[in-house]
Every structure is written in C-alpha cells, then in structure tokens.
Design a protein around this motif. Structure first.
Motif, PDB file in Angstrom:
ATOM      1  N   LEU A  59       0.788  -1.245  -0.240  1.00 39.39           N
ATOM      2  CA  LEU A  59      -0.057  -0.167  -0.052  1.00 39.39           C
ATOM      3  C   LEU A  59       0.743   1.412   0.114  1.00 39.39           C
ATOM      4  O   LEU A  59       0.464   2.105  -0.321  1.00 39.39           O
ATOM      5  N   ARG A  60       2.167   1.055   0.309  1.00 40.18           N
ATOM      6  CA  ARG A  60       2.967   2.315   0.302  1.00 40.18           C
ATOM      7  C   ARG A  60       3.461   3.057  -0.781  1.00 40.18           C
ATOM      8  O   ARG A  60       3.682   3.972  -1.257  1.00 40.18           O
ATOM      9  N   ASN A  61       3.318   2.044  -2.038  1.00 42.70           N
ATOM     10  CA  ASN A  61       3.680   2.304  -3.345  1.00 42.70           C
ATOM     11  C   ASN A  61       2.475   2.984  -3.973  1.00 42.70           C
ATOM     12  O   ASN A  61       2.713   3.217  -5.426  1.00 42.70           O
ATOM     13  N   LEU A  62       1.131   2.919  -3.434  1.00 41.21           N
ATOM     14  CA  LEU A  62      -0.051   3.461  -4.298  1.00 41.21           C
ATOM     15  C   LEU A  62       0.018   5.009  -4.296  1.00 41.21           C
ATOM     16  O   LEU A  62       0.282   5.593  -3.061  1.00 41.21           O
ATOM     17  N   GLY A  63      -0.080   5.649  -5.365  1.00 43.58           N
ATOM     18  CA  GLY A  63      -0.042   7.103  -5.294  1.00 43.58           C
ATOM     19  C   GLY A  63      -1.629   7.519  -5.633  1.00 43.58           C
ATOM     20  O   GLY A  63      -2.460   6.847  -5.568  1.00 43.58           O
ATOM     21  N   ILE A  64      -1.690   8.871  -5.747  1.00 39.77           N
ATOM     22  CA  ILE A  64      -3.123   9.566  -5.718  1.00 39.77           C
ATOM     23  C   ILE A  64      -3.754   8.925  -7.400  1.00 39.77           C
ATOM     24  O   ILE A  64      -4.790   8.669  -7.324  1.00 39.77           O
ATOM     25  N   ASN A  65      -2.687   8.778  -8.084  1.00 35.42           N
ATOM     26  CA  ASN A  65      -3.408   8.357  -9.471  1.00 35.42           C
ATOM     27  C   ASN A  65      -3.848   6.984  -9.371  1.00 35.42           C
ATOM     28  O   ASN A  65      -4.958   6.438  -9.783  1.00 35.42           O
ATOM     29  N   HIS A  66      -3.332   5.950  -8.603  1.00 29.91           N
ATOM     30  CA  HIS A  66      -3.873   4.788  -8.534  1.00 29.91           C
ATOM     31  C   HIS A  66      -5.069   4.750  -7.736  1.00 29.91           C
ATOM     32  O   HIS A  66      -5.899   3.819  -7.982  1.00 29.91           O
ATOM     33  N   LEU A  67      -5.268   5.647  -6.645  1.00 33.91           N
ATOM     34  CA  LEU A  67      -6.529   5.751  -5.858  1.00 33.91           C
ATOM     35  C   LEU A  67      -7.683   6.297  -6.787  1.00 33.91           C
ATOM     36  O   LEU A  67      -8.671   5.772  -6.457  1.00 33.91           O
ATOM     37  N   VAL A  68      -7.448   7.149  -7.421  1.00 32.50           N
ATOM     38  CA  VAL A  68      -8.449   7.649  -8.491  1.00 32.50           C
ATOM     39  C   VAL A  68      -8.893   6.626  -9.406  1.00 32.50           C
ATOM     40  O   VAL A  68     -10.107   6.253  -9.753  1.00 32.50           O
ATOM     41  N   ALA A  69      -7.913   5.852  -9.855  1.00 35.78           N
ATOM     42  CA  ALA A  69      -8.382   4.753 -10.717  1.00 35.78           C
ATOM     43  C   ALA A  69      -9.009   3.554  -9.969  1.00 35.78           C
ATOM     44  O   ALA A  69     -10.118   3.167 -10.592  1.00 35.78           O
ATOM     45  N   LEU A  70      -8.834   3.373  -8.882  1.00 33.33           N
ATOM     46  CA  LEU A  70      -9.515   2.479  -8.247  1.00 33.33           C
ATOM     47  C   LEU A  70     -10.988   2.846  -7.822  1.00 33.33           C
ATOM     48  O   LEU A  70     -11.734   2.085  -7.865  1.00 33.33           O
ATOM     49  N   LEU A  71     -11.099   4.119  -7.465  1.00 34.52           N
ATOM     50  CA  LEU A  71     -12.278   4.631  -7.255  1.00 34.52           C
ATOM     51  C   LEU A  71     -13.185   4.569  -8.497  1.00 34.52           C
ATOM     52  O   LEU A  71     -14.520   4.451  -8.248  1.00 34.52           O
TER      53      LEU A  71
END
Length: 63
Positions: free
Chosen positions: A2-14
């Motif tokens: 989870l430390r390697n996830l950035g804001i771009n990954h979070l938006v894609a997941l959402l």
C-alpha cells in the motif's frame, strides 16, 4: 504494497468501484445487459477524462 500506491492509483481504483457499482445497480433493476455494460464503461471514461483535466490543469499553477 500500500505504500507504493499514489493518488493516480487511488483515483483509478475509485473509478473502477464506481463502474462496478453502477453496473450492479442497473442490473438489479432489470436494465438490459448492454446498457449496464455501457454505463460502466461510461463511468470509467468520465473519471479518466476528469482526472486527466485535473492533471493538465495542475501545471498552470506553477507560474
């Protein structure tokens, strides 16, 4: 991990979660399968377009 996830990954997941939720909601109320899939794809495209415009607009604030 989870430390390697950035804001771009979070938006894609959402965006993916939004697409799945819209598909399941439409499917539950008896909407045809093609419409459910189309709505899910549209959700993904809307999130991608919105996030792309946010990222492009962020460069202008550096002036």
């Amino acid at each position: 991990m989870l430390r390697n996830l950035g804001i771009n990954h979070l938006v894609a997941l959402l965006g993916l979660v939004l697409a799945i939720c819209s598909y399941l909601a439409l499917h539950r109320y008896g909407t045809p399968e093609k419409v459910c899939i189309g709505a899910a794809i549209l959700c993904i495209l809307v999130v991608a377009i919105f996030w792309s415009s946010v990222l492009l607009g962020a460069d202008d604030e550096e002036d």
